[in-house]
Scaffold this active site. Structure first.
Site, PDB file in Angstrom:
ATOM      1  N   ASP A 188     -14.294  50.060   9.636  1.00 25.73           N
ATOM      2  CA  ASP A 188     -13.643  51.180  10.325  1.00 25.73           C
ATOM      3  C   ASP A 188     -12.123  51.123  10.138  1.00 25.73           C
ATOM      4  OD1 ASP A 188     -13.505  48.854  11.770  1.00 25.73           O
ATOM      5  OD2 ASP A 188     -13.881  49.776  13.727  1.00 25.73           O
TER       6      ASP A 188
ATOM      7  N   GLU B 277     -18.806  48.193   3.046  1.00 21.02           N
ATOM      8  CA  GLU B 277     -18.301  49.259   2.176  1.00 21.02           C
ATOM      9  C   GLU B 277     -17.009  49.838   2.762  1.00 21.02           C
ATOM     10  OE1 GLU B 277     -21.068  51.785   0.200  1.00 21.02           O
ATOM     11  OE2 GLU B 277     -22.478  50.154  -0.123  1.00 21.02           O
TER      12      GLU B 277
ATOM     13  N   ARG C 212     -41.750  59.391  30.287  1.00 20.31           N
ATOM     14  CA  ARG C 212     -41.443  58.367  31.291  1.00 20.31           C
ATOM     15  C   ARG C 212     -41.217  59.023  32.651  1.00 20.31           C
ATOM     16  NH1 ARG C 212     -42.284  53.348  32.923  1.00 20.31           N
ATOM     17  NH2 ARG C 212     -40.541  52.531  34.148  1.00 20.31           N
TER      18      ARG C 212
ATOM     19  N   GLN D  51     -30.470  65.847  35.183  1.00 24.97           N
ATOM     20  CA  GLN D  51     -29.460  66.486  34.344  1.00 24.97           C
ATOM     21  C   GLN D  51     -28.620  65.461  33.573  1.00 24.97           C
ATOM     22  OE1 GLN D  51     -26.252  68.997  36.001  1.00 24.97           O
ATOM     23  NE2 GLN D  51     -27.205  70.627  34.827  1.00 24.97           N
TER      24      GLN D  51
ATOM     25  N   GLN E  31     -30.643  52.893  25.404  1.00 24.07           N
ATOM     26  CA  GLN E  31     -30.387  52.944  26.845  1.00 24.07           C
ATOM     27  C   GLN E  31     -31.372  53.888  27.535  1.00 24.07           C
ATOM     28  OE1 GLN E  31     -28.196  50.929  28.075  1.00 24.07           O
ATOM     29  NE2 GLN E  31     -28.226  51.561  30.223  1.00 24.07           N
TER      30      GLN E  31
ATOM     31  N   SER F 114     -11.513  42.987   3.658  1.00 23.61           N
ATOM     32  CA  SER F 114     -10.871  44.307   3.742  1.00 23.61           C
ATOM     33  C   SER F 114      -9.755  44.447   2.701  1.00 23.61           C
ATOM     34  CB  SER F 114     -10.292  44.510   5.139  1.00 23.61           C
ATOM     35  OG  SER F 114     -11.335  44.484   6.084  1.00 23.61           O
TER      36      SER F 114
ATOM     37  N   ILE G  68     -23.329  39.168  -0.751  1.00 21.56           N
ATOM     38  CA  ILE G  68     -23.795  40.119  -1.764  1.00 21.56           C
ATOM     39  C   ILE G  68     -25.227  40.577  -1.478  1.00 21.56           C
ATOM     40  CG2 ILE G  68     -24.192  40.499  -4.231  1.00 21.56           C
ATOM     41  CD1 ILE G  68     -21.188  40.253  -3.162  1.00 21.56           C
TER      42      ILE G  68
ATOM     43  N   CYS H 273     -20.635  43.468  -6.402  1.00 22.40           N
ATOM     44  CA  CYS H 273     -20.013  42.216  -5.959  1.00 22.40           C
ATOM     45  C   CYS H 273     -18.496  42.329  -5.940  1.00 22.40           C
ATOM     46  CB  CYS H 273     -20.416  41.073  -6.878  1.00 22.40           C
ATOM     47  SG  CYS H 273     -22.169  41.083  -7.293  1.00 22.40           S
ATOM     48  N   LEU H 274     -17.967  42.630  -4.759  1.00 24.35           N
ATOM     49  CA  LEU H 274     -16.530  42.774  -4.597  1.00 24.35           C
ATOM     50  C   LEU H 274     -16.001  41.708  -3.624  1.00 24.35           C
ATOM     51  CD1 LEU H 274     -13.957  44.548  -5.096  1.00 24.35           C
ATOM     52  CD2 LEU H 274     -14.656  45.908  -3.120  1.00 24.35           C
TER      53      LEU H 274
END
Ligand SMILES: Cc1cc2nc3c(=O)[nH]c(=O)nc-3n(C[C@H](O)[C@H](O)[C@H](O)COP(=O)(O)OP(=O)(O)OC[C@H]3O[C@@H](n4cnc5c(N)ncnc54)[C@H](O)[C@@H]3O)c2cc1C
Lengths: 250, 425
Positions: B410, B407, B311, B322, B380, B176, B201, B168-169
């Site tokens: 980015d 956690e 498919r 390709q 996709q 952030s 949490i 629990c932060l």
């Protein structure tokens, strides 16, 4: 009571099988190997007998190149007490394996040998039977249930046969080969995997045991099964019935 | 193994044939055998470069994942079911305290081993595995920073997952910028009195043990301490269960502290050490979350590979095009690079390299971003089918999305990395 469990290192059941171009066998290069699933069931059964206080010691035995030690480690991680490898790089056929096991059994005197009914690589289904013949011990193959008597001198084995189930009673020492439905092997715990690494394995050679490996069985050619050809489409129930009859499936 | 598989297939599907016939379908009920075959027999093979011990651990985790998680993961996701019993089964194998010492029942393995395990488990169920990884982070924190009494009191129940733990932060006003947290803990005799709240949490409301970062001193990181709070402590209550895009097999709730009295004996480490403890735990946590992303991406890539092979469009298998082939190659390459970064960072942590946190930040940034992209591109490649819940990819996509946020987002990973780069200037 001491139980022997022979375990074989085979190509993993989920690996893709490739035949060597020269048809001398199956390509094992870079292919995932693991313990023969039937042997895992045998180890599990032996360990359960130990946990119930019926057996004292479970010895896992493997034969083959040094890499086969892996399957001993896996067996130890499930709960076997000792691991023995009969080290050889020569090809082994069921009779050779049975002779090696015979020698080990004669010196170590186990009360019971539990083994897989067959190895999934060559599907021979011969070793247990040959070993019983060599040792002149009673045998029960394809076991789906194993019950040791109170006095620990006999065993009742339920076996799977075409017509259903058959129950045999044998005096110990005896040999049992097990089928898939005998039990459901546990997962090895992380702690036991780590402990198994530290167990000292016993290494022997066929020469140590005074066994001349039997070389009169030669593999001539190994080939892929024929590719399945496409089926045909049927439109009515009558067509299905007719078609099944034609292929004598009903 | 085969015995187990044959049995469960008999029980679940009423016939052995299932194993063989199901290999022809590409929906969620792909057979265990095919799944195992795919996971290890596709480039990049997750067992490449591992030694025998590591392979054995990986295999065991994979078997467990395929038997116990995979068949249930879609249901747990849709019903928002928190699988406590299955987690206990996982803990019996040693997954409840992977890097906790042995005296309290831990498995005493390395961070590298832990990453292998989380990767393997998450190939079946990212959400449940991610929770197990948070629980492991907490158990590891107590093992490292707790005193002997705390270790003996809490760890035996945590390693078996009889009890589970939450970290629990985050707070409503502090994400952030974690060092700005404001949940207050004031000493009163032999207790701390807590007031404030924690947001987002994982496990909140269900976990029995909460490791809570609180402010016991002045502003900034040095004024933060780590307290262990038990679930039934008076003054602790929980917010509603959050409705989420993914991570549905585990609850997320807010924690509310109102004059909540926590014994001083529950202080983990020293007063003022809390932020450093929290960040050190997160270093391992980030590797674990990265590993969970790898597993999800691998499973998605396998599903995509299998789909494009069967498919047919424009009169041929779409794997003949390709553009599709190159896409697969790119995804495999991204996955391989991500995996190498995560494993190398884990190794640095094992070797207690003082620079580890920076390399972990880069690895987490890269792996979590790439893995999400791999899930997206795999979806996709499925076309419209990928958007359906009958196919597993959309679940992996939803579950790995949050790994780019929690956690340390980015942005935070970039902050940590660039801060280190600019240090000497
Ligand atoms: C499902 C879920 C479970 C979670 N579980 C837990 C848990 O168990 N325990 C716990 O403590 N927390 C948990 N969290 C919280 C999570 O760690 C935070 O959401 C995360 O740290 C981001 O904080 P924030 O949400 O306040 O976003 P903010 O910090 O407000 O960030 C918003 C955006 O701004 C960006 N940003 C922020 N600062 C900068 C900057 N300096 N430069 C550039 N960009 C920036 C961020 O990258 C982000 O994109 C969980 C979150 C979720 C969604």
């Amino acid at each position: 009571m001491k139980i022997f469990v022979p375990v074989k290192r085979v190509i993993d059941y989920a690996a893709k099988i490739r035949v060597r171009p020269d048809k001398s066998g199956v390509d094992t290069n870079g292919v995932r190997m693991s313990t023969n699933p039937f042997d895992e069931i045998a180890i599990e059964e032996a360990v359960r007998l130990k946990e119930k206080g019926i057996a004292k010691e479970v010895v896992a035995i493997t034969m083959g190149p040094k890499a086969s030690e892996e399957v001993l480690r896996s067996s130890l991680a499930i709960g076997a007490d000792q691991g023995v490898i009969v080290n050889t790089d020569k090809p082994l056929n069921p009779l050779s394996v049975a002779k090696l096991l015979q020698k080990l059994a004669e010196t170590e005197k186990p009360n019971l040998i539990i083994m897989g009914k067959q190895a999934i690589d060559d599907d021979c289904n011969q070793t247990a039977q040959m070993l019983a013949g060599l040792l002149k011990w009673p045998q029960a193959t394809f076991a789906s249930k194993i019950e040791i008597s109170e006095s620990k001198d006999s065993v009742k084995v339920t076996r799977e046969i075409d017509g259903g189930l058959e129950t045999l009673s044998m005096k110990l020492p005896a040999i049992i080969s097990c089928d898939l439905r005998l039990n459901e092997p546990r997962y090895a715990k992380l702690a036991n995997i780590m402990k198994a690494k530290k167990v000292q394995l016993t290494t022997k050679t066929p020469e140590d045991l005074g066994v001349q490996l039997n070389e009169n069985l030669k593999i001539v050619s190994v080939e892929e099964p024929a590719k399945r050809s496409g089926g045909s489409k049927v439109t009515t129930v009558d067509d299905i019935v007719a078609s099944l009859k034609k292929h004598s499936l009903i | 193994m085969l015995g187990r598989i044959v049995k469960s297939s008999i029980q679940n599907n009423g016939g052995l044939n299932r194993i063989f016939t199901s290999s022809l379908s590409t929906n969620t009920s792909i057979s265990v055998i095919c799944n195992k075959r795919s996971f290890l027999n596709i480039v990049p093979d997750p067992s490449v470069g591992l030694n025998e011990d590591q392979k054995q651990i990986q295999q065991m985790a994979l078997d467990f994942a395929n038997d116990k998680l995979l068949p249930n993961a879609p249901k747990w996701d849709q019903e928002q079911f928190f699988p406590r019993e299955v987690m206990k089964e996982a803990a019996q194998l040693g997954f409840g305290g992977i890097y906790v010492k042995e005296d309290v029942g831990g498995s005493a393995l390395s961070r590298f081993d832990a990453a292998l395990i989380f990767e393997a488990l998450s190939s079946a169920d990212v959400s449940t595995t991610a929770f197990i990884s948070i629980h492991n982070m907490c158990a590891g924190l107590i093992d490292t920073y707790g005193n002997e009494e705390q270790r003996q009191k809490y760890l035996p129940d945590l390693v078996t997952m009889e009890k589970v733990a939450s970290y629990c932060l985050t707070e409503p006003g502090s994400g952030s910028d974690a060092a700005s947290l404001s949940t207050k803990a004031v000493r009163d005799g032999d207790h701390f009195v807590l007031n404030g709240s924690k947001a987002f949490i994982s496990g909140g409301g269900d976990s029995e043990v909460y490791l809570v970062m609180v402010r016991t001193g002045g502003p900034g990181p040095k004024g933060i301490s780590c307290l262990l709070v038990e679930k039934d402590t008076p003054g602790l209550s929980f917010g509603k269960k959050e409705e989420k895009l993914g991570w549905n097999s585990q609850p997320t709730r807010a924690l509310i502290f109102e004059d909540c009295r926590v014994p001083c004996a529950n202080l983990i480490g020293k007063e003022g050490q809390g932020f450093s403890i929290a960040m050190n735990a997160l270093n391992g946590g980030r590797i674990n979350i990265g590993a969970c992303s790898l597993g999800g991406a691998q499973a998605s890539l396998v599903a995509a590979r299998d789909h494009v092979k069967v498919r047919k469009q424009f009169g041929q298998s779409i794997s003949n095009f390709q553009a599709i082939q190159f896409k697969l190659a790119d995804l495999a390459t991204q996955l391989y690079a991500s995996r190498l970064m995560i494993r190398s960072a884990a190794q640095m942590l094992d070797e207690k390299d003082p620079q580890a946190h920076v390399y972990i930040a880069m690895a987490k940034l890269f792996a979590c971003d790439q893995a999400f992209k791999i899930c997206d591109e795999s979806l996709q490649l499925h076309g419209g089918y990928g958007y359906l819940k009958d196919y597993p990819v959309e679940r992996y996509l939803r579950d790995t999305r949050v790994h780019r946020i929690l956690e340390g987002s980015d942005a935070v990973m970039r902050l940590l990395t660039s801060r280190e780069m600019l240090k000497d200037l």
